[in-house]
Write a protein that holds these residues in place. Structure first.
Motif, PDB file in Angstrom:
ATOM      1  N   VAL A  54       0.698  -0.913  -0.026  1.00  0.00           N
ATOM      2  CA  VAL A  54      -0.096   0.061  -0.017  1.00  0.00           C
ATOM      3  C   VAL A  54       0.901   1.151   0.041  1.00  0.00           C
ATOM      4  O   VAL A  54       0.400   2.304   0.505  1.00  0.00           O
ATOM      5  CB  VAL A  54      -1.014   0.020   1.190  1.00  0.00           C
ATOM      6  N   GLY A  55       1.978   1.180  -0.535  1.00  0.00           N
ATOM      7  CA  GLY A  55       3.094   2.212  -0.734  1.00  0.00           C
ATOM      8  C   GLY A  55       3.665   2.885   0.269  1.00  0.00           C
ATOM      9  O   GLY A  55       4.294   3.942   0.202  1.00  0.00           O
ATOM     10  N   MET A  56       3.581   2.232   1.614  1.00  0.00           N
ATOM     11  CA  MET A  56       4.035   2.919   2.682  1.00  0.00           C
ATOM     12  C   MET A  56       5.252   1.859   3.287  1.00  0.00           C
ATOM     13  O   MET A  56       5.566   1.672   4.304  1.00  0.00           O
ATOM     14  CB  MET A  56       3.237   2.997   4.017  1.00  0.00           C
ATOM     15  N   GLY A  57       6.536   1.882   2.567  1.00  0.00           N
ATOM     16  CA  GLY A  57       7.778   1.229   2.720  1.00  0.00           C
ATOM     17  C   GLY A  57       8.560   2.072   3.873  1.00  0.00           C
ATOM     18  O   GLY A  57       9.236   1.427   4.397  1.00  0.00           O
ATOM     19  N   GLY A  58       8.260   3.278   4.273  1.00  0.00           N
ATOM     20  CA  GLY A  58       9.011   4.199   4.945  1.00  0.00           C
ATOM     21  C   GLY A  58       7.775   5.106   5.293  1.00  0.00           C
ATOM     22  O   GLY A  58       6.892   5.154   5.141  1.00  0.00           O
ATOM     23  N   ILE A  59       8.491   6.214   6.217  1.00  0.00           N
ATOM     24  CA  ILE A  59       7.495   7.120   6.584  1.00  0.00           C
ATOM     25  C   ILE A  59       7.206   8.257   5.232  1.00  0.00           C
ATOM     26  O   ILE A  59       7.681   8.194   4.404  1.00  0.00           O
ATOM     27  CB  ILE A  59       7.945   8.244   7.768  1.00  0.00           C
ATOM     28  N   THR A  60       6.198   9.113   5.299  1.00  0.00           N
ATOM     29  CA  THR A  60       5.738   9.644   4.007  1.00  0.00           C
ATOM     30  C   THR A  60       6.732  10.833   3.917  1.00  0.00           C
ATOM     31  O   THR A  60       6.940  10.836   2.554  1.00  0.00           O
ATOM     32  CB  THR A  60       4.452  10.401   4.298  1.00  0.00           C
ATOM     33  N   GLU A  61       7.516  11.212   4.796  1.00  0.00           N
ATOM     34  CA  GLU A  61       8.571  12.130   4.262  1.00  0.00           C
ATOM     35  C   GLU A  61       9.626  11.790   3.457  1.00  0.00           C
ATOM     36  O   GLU A  61      10.392  12.603   2.966  1.00  0.00           O
ATOM     37  CB  GLU A  61       9.061  12.929   5.532  1.00  0.00           C
ATOM     38  N   MET A  62       9.839  10.399   3.397  1.00  0.00           N
ATOM     39  CA  MET A  62      11.067   9.789   2.811  1.00  0.00           C
ATOM     40  C   MET A  62      10.510   8.971   1.647  1.00  0.00           C
ATOM     41  O   MET A  62      11.136   8.125   1.094  1.00  0.00           O
ATOM     42  CB  MET A  62      11.652   8.881   3.594  1.00  0.00           C
ATOM     43  N   ALA A  63       9.239   9.368   0.879  1.00  0.00           N
ATOM     44  CA  ALA A  63       8.702   8.916  -0.300  1.00  0.00           C
ATOM     45  C   ALA A  63       9.491   9.014  -1.341  1.00  0.00           C
ATOM     46  O   ALA A  63      10.237   9.832  -1.586  1.00  0.00           O
ATOM     47  CB  ALA A  63       7.192   9.230  -0.553  1.00  0.00           C
ATOM     48  N   THR A  64       9.524   7.824  -2.325  1.00  0.00           N
ATOM     49  CA  THR A  64      10.241   7.814  -3.407  1.00  0.00           C
ATOM     50  C   THR A  64       9.093   7.562  -4.402  1.00  0.00           C
ATOM     51  O   THR A  64       8.086   7.337  -4.388  1.00  0.00           O
ATOM     52  CB  THR A  64      11.593   6.829  -3.576  1.00  0.00           C
ATOM     53  N   ALA A  66       9.164   5.063  -6.263  1.00  0.00           N
ATOM     54  CA  ALA A  66       8.864   3.567  -6.433  1.00  0.00           C
ATOM     55  C   ALA A  66       7.473   2.915  -5.683  1.00  0.00           C
ATOM     56  O   ALA A  66       7.122   3.621  -4.609  1.00  0.00           O
ATOM     57  CB  ALA A  66      10.054   2.513  -5.418  1.00  0.00           C
ATOM     58  N   PRO A  67       6.993   1.904  -6.418  1.00  0.00           N
ATOM     59  CA  PRO A  67       5.607   1.683  -5.975  1.00  0.00           C
ATOM     60  C   PRO A  67       5.457   1.265  -4.390  1.00  0.00           C
ATOM     61  O   PRO A  67       4.331   1.749  -3.814  1.00  0.00           O
ATOM     62  CB  PRO A  67       5.218   0.595  -6.810  1.00  0.00           C
ATOM     63  N   GLY A  68       6.333   0.753  -3.984  1.00  0.00           N
ATOM     64  CA  GLY A  68       6.292   0.193  -2.733  1.00  0.00           C
ATOM     65  C   GLY A  68       6.603   1.301  -1.527  1.00  0.00           C
ATOM     66  O   GLY A  68       6.323   1.240  -0.439  1.00  0.00           O
ATOM     67  N   TYR A  69       7.116   2.501  -2.136  1.00  0.00           N
ATOM     68  CA  TYR A  69       7.530   3.473  -1.148  1.00  0.00           C
ATOM     69  C   TYR A  69       7.163   5.061  -1.558  1.00  0.00           C
ATOM     70  O   TYR A  69       7.659   5.926  -1.095  1.00  0.00           O
ATOM     71  CB  TYR A  69       8.992   3.468  -1.237  1.00  0.00           C
ATOM     72  N   ASN A  70       5.973   5.018  -2.193  1.00  0.00           N
ATOM     73  CA  ASN A  70       5.591   6.379  -2.663  1.00  0.00           C
ATOM     74  C   ASN A  70       4.602   6.987  -1.780  1.00  0.00           C
ATOM     75  O   ASN A  70       4.104   8.240  -1.979  1.00  0.00           O
ATOM     76  CB  ASN A  70       5.021   6.096  -4.132  1.00  0.00           C
ATOM     77  N   SER A  71       4.070   6.417  -0.676  1.00  0.00           N
ATOM     78  CA  SER A  71       3.310   6.954   0.124  1.00  0.00           C
ATOM     79  C   SER A  71       1.828   7.143  -0.250  1.00  0.00           C
ATOM     80  O   SER A  71       0.847   7.686   0.546  1.00  0.00           O
ATOM     81  CB  SER A  71       3.754   8.341   0.896  1.00  0.00           C
ATOM     82  N   VAL A  72       1.601   6.599  -1.396  1.00  0.00           N
ATOM     83  CA  VAL A  72       0.222   6.751  -1.961  1.00  0.00           C
ATOM     84  C   VAL A  72      -0.662   5.415  -1.762  1.00  0.00           C
ATOM     85  O   VAL A  72      -0.135   4.406  -2.441  1.00  0.00           O
ATOM     86  CB  VAL A  72       0.262   7.164  -3.477  1.00  0.00           C
ATOM     87  N   ARG A  73      -1.433   5.467  -1.108  1.00  0.00           N
ATOM     88  CA  ARG A  73      -2.477   3.956  -0.888  1.00  0.00           C
ATOM     89  C   ARG A  73      -3.027   4.040  -2.239  1.00  0.00           C
ATOM     90  O   ARG A  73      -3.877   4.868  -2.583  1.00  0.00           O
ATOM     91  CB  ARG A  73      -3.374   4.448   0.300  1.00  0.00           C
ATOM     92  N   PRO A  74      -3.309   2.834  -2.865  1.00  0.00           N
ATOM     93  CA  PRO A  74      -3.834   2.397  -3.959  1.00  0.00           C
ATOM     94  C   PRO A  74      -5.227   2.614  -3.757  1.00  0.00           C
ATOM     95  O   PRO A  74      -5.676   2.185  -2.598  1.00  0.00           O
ATOM     96  CB  PRO A  74      -3.121   1.078  -4.612  1.00  0.00           C
ATOM     97  N   ASN A  75      -6.268   2.708  -4.822  1.00  0.00           N
ATOM     98  CA  ASN A  75      -7.577   2.637  -4.611  1.00  0.00           C
ATOM     99  C   ASN A  75      -8.020   1.047  -4.568  1.00  0.00           C
ATOM    100  O   ASN A  75      -9.357   0.897  -4.327  1.00  0.00           O
ATOM    101  CB  ASN A  75      -8.294   3.315  -5.630  1.00  0.00           C
TER     102      ASN A  75
END
Length: 557
Positions: A54-64, A66-75
């Motif tokens: 669900v895009g949250m491989g780290g905290i939101t401030e460190m988003a990239t 990358a799908p696993g790390y973009n901090s964007v929850r898919p619909n």
């Protein structure tokens, strides 16, 4: 940021009478896990899916990107709150959010990933990872608001959000008495800054003068006496990276002990306010019908305060820790916890708060980062009282449990969008059966490349990074990380490394981890191995037995 060994409900030194009260009339889970970091744990909890998916491989401030790390929850991953709202529940969130992409956190939005766009009809709290408890940055729904009084007039955010939560529940039951509700109550405590009224700090005056090594021993003994650890459990060794209490400078010991007194007061104060909300449910005569999860921490205790702790963690984050000398902190010892400070405790206390396990927050490879004591209370939902449950579970199991308790099916489609299946399993099977076999047999863990896998009692793990070294650490290439192997069926606390003795089992677990990584949008970024090596090779781009679950997006050869 509350470790397994902090709360008195799990043998810790901090008095948490509300947790104990709920446990006495409910169940204590001593093998419940988080992701080792805040944003990922919250997104996993509220969606029932693994955090990378669900895009949250780290905290939101460190988003990239990358799908696993973009901090964007898919619909394709509708949150639990949205599912419940669509099935007739009132829904509300209070406290910490930290799930909104950093570029969407202004009062101008967009708001589709704010709480009010994620299934909650009402939100009162803060959007980021932490806030000043005396002067917080608060939003009511999506509108910024100011505290209604000053700290000198008695303001504290935890008390404020509790007042609002009690008011909301009373109003909901007064106006829609037959309508069920879902409340997500997430205090900013005990994340730094450790802010709490002085009278709560003074309750612990002198209690930690013996230091963290002694505290670990005392906590370990209480945990065994309570039965939250089995008799054969071992107290893991303190890592060489964390100094012994006796090796701390004498002119710092008083200051560092005060840091722990502040933290303890902060945690007890938080538990007290949780108790106020519980009391309100009791007064409304709905407590026994309400399924309550009291998850004591969204990860292990935080080692982000450095070896000596800090009067102002902003100094650390800006790489200027040398400013805070022993004399500097000693001169401000009475200001720790007050509006004049923005304090965090020393690494040794974090390790003690994670007793009996290795390591801390951020270190997803070891239970110190991911095992959090959890209490489930539902008198009219199960008959067990005051018992311990040792089935292996993870925060992704909350959503399916709530849906089963509410007698709602997992949705196939939400708002016309086909949904990815929930990754969690319901915990209801364990409510009245202490001996029920585990229904969660496998779970991966990864945070900042600290990674591991659990499968049928065995864990294969590797720590890549030290949590309190924010920048400049010389880490090995992923392939050179040292892997450890533990049989947690017989070694509860991951105390005896069997990697050298059972290499075939270790490699089998690594291969399993690699497969799970690919399924959950974890893949390997290149690790600098030698100067003459290409910065990006196919070998680096594909997870493999030697380095599964590293970090980042899948990269083309």
């Amino acid at each position: 940021d509350v470790g397994f060994g902090a709360s008195s409900a799990f043998g810790g030194p901090v008095s948490t009478p509300t947790a104990e009260r709920l446990a006495a009339n409910g169940l204590k889970y001593n093998r419940f896990h988080t992701t080792a970091l805040c944003s990922p744990t919250r997104q996993a909890l509220l969606t029932g899916r693994n955090h990378h998916s669900v895009g949250m491989g780290g905290i939101t401030e460190m988003a990239t990107s990358a799908p696993g790390y973009n901090s964007v929850r898919p619909n394709t991953a509708a949150p639990l709150a949205e599912i419940l709202k669509l099935n007739g529940y009132s829904t509300t969130q209070f406290g910490k959010c930290h799930e909104v992409p950093a570029w969407e956190t202004s009062p101008m939005g967009p708001f589709h990933q704010w709480p009010t766009g994620s299934g909650f009809e009402h939100f009162y709290g803060f959007i980021g990872g932490e806030t000043n408890q005396w002067a917080p940055s608060i939003y009511c729904d999506t509108v910024p608001v100011e505290p209604d009084r000053t700290p000198e007039e008695g303001y504290h955010f935890t008390e404020d959000m509790t007042d609002r939560a009690i008011e909301w529940v009373r109003q909901q039951k007064a106006l829609m008495a037959d309508k069920p509700f879902f409340v997500y109550f997430a205090p900013g405590a005990t994340h730094a800054p450790h802010h709490v009224p002085t009278e709560w700090i003074e309750r612990y005056a002198g209690r930690f003068d013996g230091g963290w090594d002694q505290l670990r021993e005392e906590t370990f003994a209480r945990q065994k006496a309570q039965g939250v650890l089995p008799p054969e459990a071992e107290l893991t060794a303190r890592p060489a990276e964390i100094p012994a209490w006796d090796d701390m400078p004498d002119n710092l010991k008083g200051v560092v002990a005060r840091q722990m007194e502040v933290y303890a007061g902060f945690l007890e104060h938080t538990d007290h306010n949780v108790g106020r909300l519980i009391d309100a449910l009791a007064e409304l005569e709905i407590l026994d019908d309400t399924l309550i999860y009291y998850i004591i921490g969204d990860n292990g205790a935080s080692a982000e305060g450095t070896i000596h702790g800090t009067f102002n963690e902003g100094i650390l984050l800006n790489g200027a820790s040398d400013i805070e000398t022993a004399e500097f902190m000693a001169s401000r010892i009475d200001q720790f916890g007050t509006p004049q400070a923005y304090n965090h405790y020393a690494v040794g206390w974090a390790h003690a708060m994670d007793t009996p396990y290795q390591w801390t927050k951020q270190v997803a490879s070891h239970w110190g980062g991911t095992r959090n004591g959890t209490i489930v209370h539902w008198p009219n939902g199960f008959s067990s009282r005051g018992e311990i449950r040792s089935q292996f579970h993870h925060v992704i199991d909350i959503a399916p449990t709530a849906l089963e308790a509410a007698r709602l099916p997992e949705p196939v489609s939400v708002h016309g969008v086909q949904q990815m299946p929930l990754h969690g399993v319901s915990m209801t099977y364990s409510f009245d059966d202490a001996e029920a076999p585990d229904r969660r047999e496998t779970q991966y863990f990864e945070m900042f490349v600290n990674r591991g896998i659990y499968h049928k009692g065995w864990t294969a793990v590797t720590r890549h990074k030290t949590p309190w070294i924010l920048v400049g650490e010389k880490v090995p290439a992923f392939d050179d990380d040292k892997w450890e192997l533990y049989d947690t069926t017989n070694d509860w606390s991951q105390a005896r490394d069997l990697a050298a003795e059972q290499t075939e089992r270790l490699h089998a677990l690594q291969r399993r981890a690699g497969k799970i990584c690919r399924e959950n949008a974890l893949v390997v970024l290149p690790g600098a191995r030698a100067p003459d090596r290409s910065p990006l090779t196919h070998a680096d781009a594909v997870p493999r037995a030697a380095a599964p679950c590293a970090h980042g997006a899948e990269l083309p050869a």
